[in-house]
Design a protein around this motif. Structure first.
Motif, PDB file in Angstrom:
ATOM      1  N   ASP A  54      29.256  13.728  10.003  1.00 19.04           N
ATOM      2  CA  ASP A  54      30.193  14.725  10.534  1.00 19.04           C
ATOM      3  C   ASP A  54      29.952  16.066   9.846  1.00 19.04           C
ATOM      4  O   ASP A  54      30.181  16.208   8.651  1.00 19.04           O
ATOM      5  CB  ASP A  54      31.631  14.251  10.277  1.00 19.04           C
ATOM      6  CG  ASP A  54      32.674  15.218  10.835  1.00 19.04           C
ATOM      7  OD1 ASP A  54      32.284  16.199  11.497  1.00 19.04           O
ATOM      8  OD2 ASP A  54      33.875  14.982  10.607  1.00 19.04           O
ATOM      9  N   SER A  93      31.152  18.892  11.522  1.00 16.52           N
ATOM     10  CA  SER A  93      31.957  19.796  12.359  1.00 16.52           C
ATOM     11  C   SER A  93      32.659  20.873  11.541  1.00 16.52           C
ATOM     12  O   SER A  93      32.936  21.957  12.035  1.00 16.52           O
ATOM     13  CB  SER A  93      32.968  18.997  13.171  1.00 16.52           C
ATOM     14  OG  SER A  93      33.820  18.276  12.303  1.00 16.52           O
ATOM     15  N   LYS A 117      31.361  25.089  19.010  1.00 20.93           N
ATOM     16  CA  LYS A 117      32.074  24.243  18.052  1.00 20.93           C
ATOM     17  C   LYS A 117      31.526  22.827  18.154  1.00 20.93           C
ATOM     18  O   LYS A 117      31.394  22.277  19.238  1.00 20.93           O
ATOM     19  CB  LYS A 117      33.569  24.287  18.373  1.00 20.93           C
ATOM     20  CG  LYS A 117      34.420  23.451  17.467  1.00 20.93           C
ATOM     21  CD  LYS A 117      35.683  24.189  17.031  1.00 20.93           C
ATOM     22  CE  LYS A 117      36.616  23.274  16.249  1.00 20.93           C
ATOM     23  NZ  LYS A 117      36.007  22.707  15.047  1.00 20.93           N
ATOM     24  N   VAL A 118      31.195  22.263  17.015  1.00 20.00           N
ATOM     25  CA  VAL A 118      30.662  20.902  16.994  1.00 20.00           C
ATOM     26  C   VAL A 118      31.825  19.923  16.997  1.00 20.00           C
ATOM     27  O   VAL A 118      32.746  20.039  16.190  1.00 20.00           O
ATOM     28  CB  VAL A 118      29.768  20.691  15.749  1.00 20.00           C
ATOM     29  CG1 VAL A 118      29.368  19.234  15.606  1.00 20.00           C
ATOM     30  CG2 VAL A 118      28.533  21.576  15.836  1.00 20.00           C
ATOM     31  N   LEU A 119      31.799  18.975  17.909  1.00 23.71           N
ATOM     32  CA  LEU A 119      32.871  17.988  18.004  1.00 23.71           C
ATOM     33  C   LEU A 119      32.415  16.633  17.491  1.00 23.71           C
ATOM     34  O   LEU A 119      33.084  16.022  16.645  1.00 23.71           O
ATOM     35  CB  LEU A 119      33.316  17.863  19.471  1.00 23.71           C
ATOM     36  CG  LEU A 119      34.378  16.796  19.760  1.00 23.71           C
ATOM     37  CD1 LEU A 119      35.730  17.229  19.214  1.00 23.71           C
ATOM     38  CD2 LEU A 119      34.483  16.519  21.253  1.00 23.71           C
ATOM     39  N   ALA A 140      24.717  21.679  15.210  1.00 23.49           N
ATOM     40  CA  ALA A 140      25.069  20.785  14.097  1.00 23.49           C
ATOM     41  C   ALA A 140      24.031  20.857  12.978  1.00 23.49           C
ATOM     42  O   ALA A 140      24.375  21.003  11.804  1.00 23.49           O
ATOM     43  CB  ALA A 140      25.221  19.357  14.599  1.00 23.49           C
TER      44      ALA A 140
END
Lengths: 314, 312
Positions: free
Chosen positions: A54, A56, A77-79, A108
């Motif tokens: 992760d 994000s 935006k990285v989810l 990312a």
């Protein structure tokens, strides 16, 4: 490793960043450290397994450090988490160290470049099935396409430690010398044909380099390099095994070569996936059903990512 | 501060220990999540879509990430009714939380056949009727956008559902969602769940092709949350409140405050979907967060919060 190994005790763990080293223009190696329960779980991480990372909440690099082709996507935006394998795992007392080889390709991985020693990252793993080693094999051929180097570097280490009688040879290919994800030694690579890559040489493993444009080593596809090499080999196919990790087109060709030469072959497949834990069902890999013309979708995350090449419909 | 907060929910006669469920298609058949959470701690669990026959699902790529969201086009990949009964029901039977089976099909007869087969299964509290999936050629959303078809399918399934409660999952991209909601309730639905995903597309500008093999997919995640909250509030005010039908709110919930927004807007319970992919145990954190919120706000029973939106 002699049995097909599955993930056990997977969970959400936090890892501390130890280093984040740039290897080439787009290539980095992220060093992680697991303590406590994570150290124990990841000590048994098998080559070919993977984790979901992760990033994000990780910051973007400054505008001037963002490559032009990624400017548009960088603000996205990285989810979701992103899947990565490890290229090295070292278990020490109460700590397990792991390395992720990555290439900057989108929002990312761009964020990953700003991770620095001491940062903490959330990781889900260990996930999926790694490579396995059937009995009676004398020679293992590792076929790397670009970023596929990571899990095969890890496999090389395990061969050296646990299978001292196995002869191992690595084949590494990329479009150009710049796209080989190894520590920069471009002069050496470009000068030598039977070049030995440091990443494999440190385990005593010989490696051959192929570039599509001939900028280093064999001029052509890594699969052509493999075919040529196999043409000179005197060992029967049944005594060998091929491990492939790289672009799907390369894996398809590796599978063809393996079928033709009657060599067992395992390939590490890649799919877009949201979860890595079988719930999103997005990472389908079309597989043959033995003794039938039917095919089924297996999931890259839990049925793979390593499959026997004869099973996969490319 | 009131420490004894009651967050249990009477969901159309089904007792839920708390208002948090996991959404269909984001939590498998329950055993997948066992490594990450105690599924029994949930208010309820909704299976992925079950169809009469097994379905392979769509070709890949099946997902693509978008700004604060993602598109999926899985295509109801599932093991089919028979294998579900044989392999997965025994797992679900062991759960103490309420289990809902999401039912999908290409024809009304297929929905009916699945409901009929499962109507007597003790492990199941109710059904969620998927009439809003955007990723299949036949069935799915083609039922859910037409009130006449919603009436027909809801009453057909209701007839064979026995004691099970019947929840109808609504598509968001319709002219007036309340018309569809009313059609479902008048045809016998005991609950409504909303929203399903929005049909959407991502184009690869290099190849000029859609990224997904299915061309389109369903948009989910935080990107759709404000629309979902609005639609829950609309359906609560215009249909659910008057008819005493509970609403299950979902769409982009990641945190307790996201869940509370839906409850204030009118949802009796909520479901966590896409967030399960990122933090598979997050539903448990959300339950804790809701308890804490109620305690801080001196809300003794979560019922007080449902539909408590102040608009004056």
């Amino acid at each position: 490793m002699s049995e097909k190994c599955s993930a056990a005790n997977k969970g959400v763990f936090s890892a501390a960043v130890r280093a984040n080293k740039q290897l080439g223009q787009r290539f980095y190696q992220l060093g992680l450290e697991f303590s406590g329960a994570g150290a124990e779980v990841f000590a048994n991480f098998k080559p070919g397994q993977f984790v979901e990372l992760d990033v994000s909440g990780t910051a973007l690099p400054p505008a001037e450090a963002i490559p032009e082709d990624l400017v548009d996507v960088s603000g996205r935006k990285v989810l979701l988490r992103r899947p990565f394998s490890f290229c090295d795992v070292t278990a020490k007392k109460n700590k397990t160290f792991a390395e992720i080889l990555y290439c900057v390709v989108g929002p990312a991985t761009l964020r990953m470049t700003t991770l620095t020693a001491g940062d903490s990252v959330s990781i889900i793993g260990p996930l999926g099935n790694g490579f396995w080693v059937p009995e009676s094999k004398k020679r293992a051929l590792l076929v790397v396409g670009g970023m596929g180097a990571g899990p095969l570097e890890h496999l090389a280490k395990v061969f050296t430690a646990d299978y001292p009688d196995m002869e191992v040879i690595a084949f590494a290919g990329a479009k150009t010398v710049e796209e080989l994800p190894f520590e920069a030694r471009l002069d050496e690579i470009s000068q030598q044909l039977g070049f030995s890559l440091g990443e494999f040489a440190k385990y005593g493993i010989e490696s051959l380099v192929a570039t599509d444009d001939g900028s280093a080593g064999f001029a052509g596809l890594v699969t052509d390099c493999l075919s040529e090499w196999l043409g000179k080999s005197d060992l029967a196919g049944e005594n060998m095994i091929i491990y492939g990790c790289g672009p799907e087109q390369m894996l398809a060709q590796v599978a063809e070569i393996a079928k033709d030469k009657k060599i067992d072959c395992q390939v590490s497949m890649e799919r877009r996936m949201a979860c890595g834990i079988r719930v999103c069902q997005s990472c389908a890999v079309e597989c043959r059903v033995a003794g039938s013309n039917e095919t089924v979708y297996k999931l890259c995350c839990e049925d793979g990512p390593v499959f026997e090449s004869r099973e996969v419909v490319f | 501060m009131n420490k004894d907060v009651d967050i249990s929910v009477n969901f159309s006669g089904i007792g839920l220990a708390n208002p948090v469920l996991t959404a269909s298609g984001t939590s498998g058949y329950a055993d997948e999540l066992a490594d990450f959470m105690d599924v029994n701690s949930l208010g309820g669990f909704i299976t992925k879509s079950i169809t009469l026959k097994p379905r392979k699902g769509n070709a890949t790529p099946r997902i693509v990430e978008t700004d604060s969201g993602m598109l999926n086009a899985i295509g109801w990949a599932n093991i089919g009714l028979d294998a579900f009964v044989e392999e997965k029901l025994p797992v679900l039977e062991k759960l103490s939380c309420a289990v809902f089976v999401n039912i999908a099909g290409e024809t009304i007869d297929e929905y009916v056949a699945v409901a009929q087969r499962l109507a007597a299964e003790k492990a199941i509290a109710g059904f969620e009727l998927n009439v809003s999936c955007p990723n299949v050629e036949k069935g799915g959303i083609s039922f859910g956008t037409d009130p006449a078809q919603v009436t027909e399918i809801t009453s057909a399934v209701k007839k064979v559902s026995g004691e099970k409660i019947l929840m109808v999952k609504l598509a968001p991209a319709v002219t007036d969602i309340s018309v569809i909601a009313r059609a479902a309730v008048e045809a016998g639905a005991n609950a409504l769940s909303l929203i399903n995903t929005f049909t959407a597309m991502v184009v690869d500008v290099e190849t000029r092709r859609p990224v997904l093999a299915n061309k389109t997919g369903g948009l989910s995640g935080p990107a759709i949350k404000p629309i979902a909250v609005y639609l829950v509030n609309k359906v609560y005010n215009e249909v659910a409140k008057g008819s005493g039908i509970p609403v299950l709110g979902l769409g982009g919930i990641r945190t307790a405050s996201d869940a509370i927004e839906f409850i204030i807007a009118g949802a009796s319970a909520v479901a966590v979907g896409t967030a399960n992919f990122i933090e598979p145990g997050c539903a448990i954190k959300i339950i804790e967060g809701i308890k804490k919120y109620c305690a801080c706000k001196e809300i003794a029973n979560i019922k007080e919060l449902v539909g408590s939106l102040e608009v004056s």
